[in-house]
Motif scaffolding. Structure first.
Motif, PDB file in Angstrom:
ATOM      1  N   ASN A 377       0.616  -1.334  -0.031  1.00 58.71           N
ATOM      2  CA  ASN A 377       0.333  -0.065   0.036  1.00 58.71           C
ATOM      3  C   ASN A 377       1.262   1.108  -0.125  1.00 58.71           C
ATOM      4  N   GLU A 388       0.960  -4.034  10.978  1.00 55.39           N
ATOM      5  CA  GLU A 388      -0.417  -4.321  11.156  1.00 55.39           C
ATOM      6  C   GLU A 388      -0.868  -6.139  10.775  1.00 55.39           C
TER       7      GLU A 388
ATOM      8  N   ALA B 207      -4.007  -7.782   1.638  1.00 60.43           N
ATOM      9  CA  ALA B 207      -5.038  -7.686   3.036  1.00 60.43           C
ATOM     10  C   ALA B 207      -6.252  -9.054   3.200  1.00 60.43           C
ATOM     11  N   LEU B 212      -7.840  -9.595   7.651  1.00 60.83           N
ATOM     12  CA  LEU B 212      -8.936  -8.532   7.145  1.00 60.83           C
ATOM     13  C   LEU B 212     -10.150  -7.707   6.945  1.00 60.83           C
ATOM     14  N   ILE B 217     -10.217  -2.921   5.635  1.00 61.33           N
ATOM     15  CA  ILE B 217      -9.693  -3.104   4.112  1.00 61.33           C
ATOM     16  C   ILE B 217     -10.431  -1.595   3.541  1.00 61.33           C
ATOM     17  N   HIS B 221      -7.285   0.559   3.646  1.00 53.24           N
ATOM     18  CA  HIS B 221      -5.629  -0.029   2.000  1.00 53.24           C
ATOM     19  C   HIS B 221      -6.943   0.943   0.573  1.00 53.24           C
TER      20      HIS B 221
END
Lengths: 536, 312, 311
Positions: A377, A388, B207, B212, B217, B221
């Motif tokens: 990202n 994360e 992700a 997630l 997300i 993201h």
């Protein structure tokens, strides 16, 4: 006298972030009937060098600072745009990397093919048409007459590249410049195109400059090789000499970086029968709706595949594009909807699990992606990206997370001081290290690595491969390694699966497959690998 | 698990500093430049965009402060004065009722700018939400949601707005809603396009493979990565909205007198332009300069946020 | 291709229907009616008028009879122009608005495309900045500003051109057409510049140059086809915008077109006239959207084959 003689060529780009010297004092020559290979990693200036010769460098920001390029008594760099235009596509022709984007999607193939004849040779359209059809036959396009009015998207990748070759050769050029012409193609198609270029070159006795990042490809086609790095010529010599006794350190490093031979330490776990499978895949089907089909047909990306993955092994999965190998990887982790079949992990069939039930298992099953530019990202720092998963799966708490991230960075070979940097501030190799760090953050048992090194330069590639081997060993990981590059698989994997059109074709120990493949498809694949002199 | 803790940036700061204390061998972490910081640096190099930004800020400050700094009230009539051309006492001149035009232009600016910003915010909110959900969820939901947008697109909205304004009187609230309702459509389409692109990115798969949840997300993201084009488009929507308001006011369908907006002032100015050209020129100039600045800023932001994208 | 057109046309039917229904009930629910004019009307006269125009029936009855009328091609009588049918009024205003729109579109396309393409050929030079700055002015100068200014300059000061009317005096069509087309010329210029820049950086343009084609052929034959697709898709929305703009331009230049009818009808609560024009304009806009989408699709061989079902 050489066909083309380049002396002291220097090209710079004046961008808003500063001046970049893309080509720095480069000299070389090409003779009639000779194939000169130019190799270098990305950013080495190999393509800019050739574009400069033909005035194809956009100016500004580019500027050719100095140098000369003598071609049949003319200096290409000094003769001006109009004279250069007469030479381009007539005496000197080019083919490019991606035949999909290099052909105009709005015009028929035939229309594009006849242009050089009309504008350089004053052919009438009907004469041009006849000539084009002959040439299409020659480059191996069947039913050339029928394909004349087709659009580029109606051809396959290999066929498009044949069209490009026909377009380049239509005016019988004396020099052909091929810029990574096989990079976008599968290995078997690549072998065909290389064969075609070599054959046409010999028949017409023309000079060829063949640009590639792939040393194997260059070795298999070029007579002489020029190695470039950061805009400069590192070394030049005959192919045989350069690959067997490289003089320069950088050349040696490039050659050594090519994965070769078998895995250094084969299979840790072959002793005894207790080698257990960590994942059992049974009769897996993953079908997608075909978006182009009106009747709602399915693309059977994975069509009834069964195999086991053993604890602690690196299992290779090879196949050409469209074989469904990536879909298998994603199906195992339920990143795509599976149509039917079983994926047994810890006694549970993942295919049947709900999202909630899947969540606690996620930390044990991770993935490394192909494109390190797309897999991070862009708005998250290294710290964010690595913290994360650990925070989410509660393998670290808020107190020790900072330290855990730093340790993780040590493990994947990233300097600690970069913790607050963003992905775009890193090189491709470093980004891939971040992505690998993220995937091992929660100490998973199983990792799917989908072409993790194919977007990287060859020297970086070998570093990342070594990192993967080390991590698998140290952390007792199991890995499914998906790749189109057979040499990499041979270097890394204990066992190998070969896929074709959604089905498994062959399965076995990597060495067995490489030395005595049973299936004809596997043998074709292996036969298409370009060979480097002095290697087994 | 405390998901909200994940998102706070202040947490990140404390964590990093704590990590610094705990691991004594690390003295200093290099500060990264986020894409936002990068974009800001690029924007600062764009003189036109920065000048536009300053002009806008000055204009907004002036309009906000008018009631306190202007020597004249906006309804303060001086019939003896009549319409006089620009002078020292009245920089922009006065209108036929002897009202100070500069004051009226600044008051009009309050209305026009408010309409611009609020209606754009409405459009932004609906558009981002709609586009994100539609693009991310995909499949049938996407088809249905986008079909709705397509149908609304095909409606002759301008005609509808005229109708609404005529029929229900000219209320500001209605104006906001009506304009917001038109402009969110494009915003939704842009955001959806962005999200479709982002959804294919491997970091979304990463992700997902972390397990997630969808809201997480989206929040962490997806949405942050759509913001660039959204900001650009928002900057370019404000002038469109202001134009639309001015257009309606010109037709006599926008703000109601004695309140004024730039559109209304221009409309009056156009009627009397043969005799009192300043009454057309000054409000027109105010509107045009604002639109100019917003468009230049929008273009500058586009270049800065996405160096590869070209102007259209 | 026909299949595609059919699908789009079928989809348009509910849209138009929604427009009719929403408009119908909206105007009826609104305060005020067609006969609450400035001068108070005697109640008995008003009742008689309402009976004449079916306004004494229930809302639903009116609605059903209106829809039924539509199928017979009857849009009802105008309330404010006694003795006129709405369809006749539309028919009298349409040719003028259509002509104005056509000229404006011509101005927009001719000026816009040329300026945009020229700018894209040498990005970030004077050749780019000058036309694009003009385009920016065009976008920032609203129609209702530009119109009066042009009138002021060319009509009143220089006295070169007439300042109002349509087809009465020589040259009276010039100012309205330019006024209406200017903003769209600017949009088209920006769109075509963007599209051309995008295409000019494509690999296949490099291929065309590598073939030694003259720059003229590279630009016109290889780049324009793809580069102008954004302009073509913009034509639909541009048409809707032009119609709206024509309201303003027709007001400024006192042109007896459809736009003026519409605005007046809305003010006067001329129910049938509002409905009639709304329906008519909606159908026009939907059709034009379809047309521009089809054109864009036809320009892209891949899409063309997909919708025509080949391969």
């Amino acid at each position: 006298m050489a066909l083309l003689e380049v002396n002291n060529l220097t090209t710079r780009f004046y961008t808003r972030d500063g001046v970049i010297t893309a080509v720095d004092d480069v000299s070389f020559s090409v003779d009639r009937g000779e194939i000169l290979g130019i190799v270098g990693e990305s950013g080495s200036g190999k393509s800019v060098c050739c574009y400069s010769l033909l005035g194809l460098v956009p100016q500004p920001p580019g500027k050719i600072e100095c140098g000369s390029a003598m071609f049949e008594g003319n200096d290409l760099l000094a003769c001006g745009e109009l004279a250069l235009r007469d030479i381009r596509g007539d005496d000197i022709a080019m083919i490019f990397q991606d035949p999909m984007t290099s052909l105009n999607p709005f015009l028929t193939v035939g229309e594009q093919l006849i242009e050089p004849l009309i504008y350089h040779r004053q052919y009438s359209r009907s004469e041009a048409r006849t000539r084009v059809k002959e040439l299409l036959d020659e480059v191996g396009i069947r039913k050339a007459a029928d394909r004349f009015d087709s659009y580029p998207h109606e051809f396959s990748g290999g066929m498009r590249q044949r069209v490009m070759i026909a377009m380049a050769l239509i005016n019988e050029p004396k020099l052909l410049i091929a810029d990574e012409p096989t990079t976008a193609l599968d290995v078997t198609i690549q072998a065909q195109i290389l064969g075609l270029i070599a054959e046409l070159q010999k028949k017409r006795d023309i000079g060829v400059i063949f640009i590639s990042h792939d040393l194997g490809v260059v070795a298999s086609i070029a007579d002489r090789v020029l190695v470039m790095k950061e805009g400069q010529v590192v070394e030049t010599g005959t192919t045989e000499r350069l690959f067997t006794t490289p003089k320069e350190e950088y050349t040696r490093r490039l050659i050594d970086s090519i994965p070769s031979g078998s895995k250094p330490n084969i299979m840790i776990q072959t002793e005894g029968s207790h080698s257990s499978e960590i994942i059992k895949v049974h009769d897996l089907h993953t079908w997608f709706k075909d978006r182009n089909s009106v009747e709602g047909e399915y693309v059977k990306a994975v069509n009834g595949v069964s195999f086991d993955i053993q604890h602690g092994e690196i299992l290779g999965l090879v196949g050409e594009s469209g074989s469904g190998k990536s879909t298998i990887g994603r199906s195992l982790l339920k990143l795509v909807p599976v149509t039917s079949g079983e994926v047994i992990y810890q006694g549970q069939n993942l295919v049947e699990l709900l999202r909630v039930q899947m969540k606690p298992l996620r930390r044990h099953l991770q993935m490394i992606f192909q494109d390190p530019y797309a897999s991070l990202n862009p708005r998250m720092t290294v710290y964010d990206a690595l913290a994360e998963p650990m925070l989410y799966h509660e393998v670290a708490n808020r107190k020790d997370i900072g330290l855990k991230v730093l340790q993780l960075m040590d493990d994947v070979g990233l300097a600690r001081r970069y913790i607050r940097k963003y992905p775009h501030e890193f090189s491709g190799g470093q980004r891939q290290r971040i992505a690998i760090g993220r995937s091992i953050a929660c100490k998973p048992e199983f990792i799917v690595a989908d072409e993790p090194v194919s977007a990287l330069d060859v020297t970086i590639q070998s570093q990342i491969l070594d990192l993967l081997i080390e991590l698998v060993k140290d952390r007792n990981l199991t890995m499914l390694f998906i790749s189109h590059d057979l040499s990499v698989v041979r270097y890394l994997c204990d066992r190998t699966l070969v896929m074709q059109l959604g089905e498994l074709v062959e399965e076995g120990d990597t060495e067995t497959i490489f030395t005595s493949a049973q299936m004809p498809y596997t043998r074709d694949l292996l036969g298409a690998i370009p060979q480097i002199p002095g290697r087994v | 698990m405390d998901e909200s803790a994940l998102a706070t940036t202040s947490l990140r700061e404390t964590l990093v500093s704590r990590a610094t204390n705990e691991s004594s061998q690390v003295k200093q972490f290099e500060k990264g430049t986020s894409l936002w910081a990068d974009a800001w640096i690029r924007l600062k190099k764009n003189k036109m965009a920065i000048a536009s930004l300053y002009v806008l800020l000055a204009l907004i400050t002036l309009c906000v402060l008018t009631p306190w700094i202007s020597p004249y009230g906006y309804e303060e009539q001086n019939l003896n004065l009549g319409a006089i051309p620009p002078s020292i006492a009245h920089w922009f001149g006065t209108d036929v009722f002897g009202r100070d035009l500069l004051t009226r232009v600044l008051y009009g600016g309050r209305v026009s700018l408010t309409v611009g910003f609020i209606a754009t915010s409405v459009a932004l909110f609906i558009g981002v939400l709609w586009g994100t959900i539609s693009g991310y969820l995909g499949g049938r939901i996407d088809i249905v949601m986008m079909r709705i947008v397509d149908i609304l697109y095909a409606l002759p909205f301008i005609i509808f707005i005229i109708l609404l304004m005529v029929v229900f009187g000219r209320s500001m609230l209605l104006l906001f809603m009506a304009i917001g309702a038109v402009e969110w459509l494009t915003m939704a389409r842009i955001v959806r396009g962005q999200v479709l692109g982002i959804r294919r990115q491997e970091y979304i798969e990463a992700a997902l493979s972390m397990g997630l949840s969808t809201p997480t997300i989206l929040r962490r993201h997806v949405i942050p990565n759509t913001l660039g084009p959204v900001i650009v488009y928002a900057t370019l929507t404000i002038p469109q909205v202001m134009l639309l308001e001015a257009f309606l006011s010109f037709l006599g369908l926008g703000i109601q007198p004695p309140q004024s907006s730039w559109g209304l002032l221009i409309s009056y100015g156009a009627e009397t332009m043969e005799d009192y050209p300043w009454m057309l020129i000054f409000p027109g100039l105010a509107l045009s300069i604002t639109l100019f600045s917003l468009n230049f800023l929008g273009d500058g932001l586009r270049d800065a946020l996405d160096p590869k994208a070209s102007k259209d | 291709m026909w299949r595609f057109i059919w699908i789009r046309l079928l989809q348009a039917i509910p849209v138009i229907f929604v427009v009719i229904t929403a408009t119908f009930f909206l105007i009826r629910k609104a305060p005020g009616g067609p006969f609450d004019a400035e001068k108070p009307v005697i109640p008995s006269v008003k009742r008689a008028l309402e009976a004449k125009y079916n306004l004494d029936q229930s809302m639903w009855e009116q609605y059903v009879s209106y829809i039924a009328g539509l199928f017979r091609g009857d849009m009802g009588p105008s309330f404010k122009y006694p003795g006129w049918q709405v369809e006749d009024l539309i028919a009298s205003g349409l040719p003028i608005t259509a002509e104005l729109g056509f000229y404006a579109l011509l101005v927009a396309l001719a000026v816009g495309v040329i300026a945009g393409v020229i700018a894209a050929l040498k990005p970030n030079t004077a050749q780019d900045y000058i036309p694009m700055s003009l385009a920016m002015i065009g976008i920032c100068m609203p129609t209702f500003m530009l119109g009066p200014l042009l009138v002021l300059l060319f009509g009143i000061h220089l006295e070169w051109l007439p300042i109002s009317g349509w087809g009465d005096l020589p040259g009276d069509k010039i100012l309205p057409s330019i006024t209406l087309g200017a903003a769209y010329a600017a949009y088209v210029a920006r769109l075509s510049r963007g599209g051309m820049l995008e295409i000019m950086s494509q690999d296949y343009i490099r291929t065309a140059r590598a073939k030694g084609l003259p720059e003229r052929v590279v630009v016109i034959k290889h780049a324009m086809r793809g580069g102008l697709i954004p302009v073509v898709t913009f034509l639909g929305p541009a048409f809707a915008g032009l119609l709206a703009g024509s309201f303003v331009v027709e007001t400024i230049f006192q042109i007896p077109g459809l736009g003026r009818f519409y605005v007046q009808a809305a003010f006067n609560r001329d129910y049938t006239m509002i409905l009639g024009t709304t329906i008519f304009l909606s159908v026009l806009i939907v059709m034009f959207n379809l047309l521009s989408d089809m054109l864009a699709m036809w320009m892209n061989p891949r899409l063309r084959q997909q919708v025509s079902g080949k391969r």
